[in-house]
Motif scaffolding. Sequence first.
Motif, PDB file in Angstrom:
ATOM      1  N   HIS A  17       1.301   8.898  -6.450  1.00 55.39           N
ATOM      2  CA  HIS A  17       2.009  10.349  -6.250  1.00 55.39           C
ATOM      3  C   HIS A  17       2.838  10.840  -7.463  1.00 55.39           C
ATOM      4  CE1 HIS A  17       3.445  14.225  -4.203  1.00 55.39           C
ATOM      5  NE2 HIS A  17       4.764  13.638  -4.896  1.00 55.39           N
ATOM      6  N   GLN A  66       0.680  -1.150  -0.026  1.00 57.31           N
ATOM      7  CA  GLN A  66      -0.136  -0.024  -0.044  1.00 57.31           C
ATOM      8  C   GLN A  66       0.924   1.285   0.024  1.00 57.31           C
ATOM      9  OE1 GLN A  66      -3.365   0.184  -0.447  1.00 57.31           O
ATOM     10  NE2 GLN A  66      -2.834  -2.098  -0.802  1.00 57.31           N
ATOM     11  N   ASN A  98       0.981   4.231  -2.895  1.00 53.57           N
ATOM     12  CA  ASN A  98       0.942   5.547  -2.845  1.00 53.57           C
ATOM     13  C   ASN A  98       1.982   6.416  -3.401  1.00 53.57           C
ATOM     14  OD1 ASN A  98      -1.702   5.218  -1.099  1.00 53.57           O
ATOM     15  ND2 ASN A  98      -0.347   5.087   0.715  1.00 53.57           N
TER      16      ASN A  98
END
Length: 257
Positions: free
Chosen positions: A44, A36, A40
């Motif tokens: 980004h 996870q 992320n």
Amino acid sequence: MTKLTIKDVKQLLESINTLDDPHLLSLKDDPRKGVQAALNTAAHRINKHQQAVAEFEHRLKYERSFWHKGMQYVAGVDEVGRGPLAGPVVSAAVILPHDFDLIEVNDSKQLTPTLRAKLAPKIKAEALSIGIGLVDNLGIDQLNIYQATRVAMKQAVEQLDPQPDEIIVDAMQIPVPIRQTRLIKGDAKSISVSAASIVAKVYRDHLMDEYAKQYPQYDFPHNAGYGTAKHLAALKEYGPTPIHRMTFAPVEKFSKK
């Protein structure tokens, strides 16, 4: 996908550039915290890249408009060095190909010196033509900085081969018989002007680094001739050099040295 190690997942995500990639979507339900976190980080990076692409496309709108009208060769023109107390004013003119794709190219003032130095040779490699114009401090003192800038821009444009059908210039009028679009802050609005601003900046910075070898007291590698505190202190102590602009007030003040 759940059989992949976290290291494998990170390597996989490095090659993904869209948020709807099926590999990325299949990892969203992976319960591992490391996966996870990697997702992320990838999201980004992808968002940042997509924003950069969108901004790049926006800075191409003027060029694309002219290309669509049949103007094959569009030149961006910009200058650097109007404000310094020493050294020349330098202009660059750049004609980019229609498939130019260096999305990092932007107003040179928005880029780090390292990135400018990296982009300048890439721009030169991809450009259809590049011209450089220069008026030294003696010419600036004789003409005034505004007229000297126009002369430098004219020199840069006249070096282009082929000659452009249209010029996009950063808020100046160049004395050449070619259609011109003048943009306030054009180096941030047109990719061709952005490219010209990078080429001119890197060229002039190199010149000032060379001058610094002759005149090390003035800290030219760090101020490029602008009137920083260290530069002004050196002017006060040593007086102006042969590359200083004698008509600029801070230099004139210490010209008796």
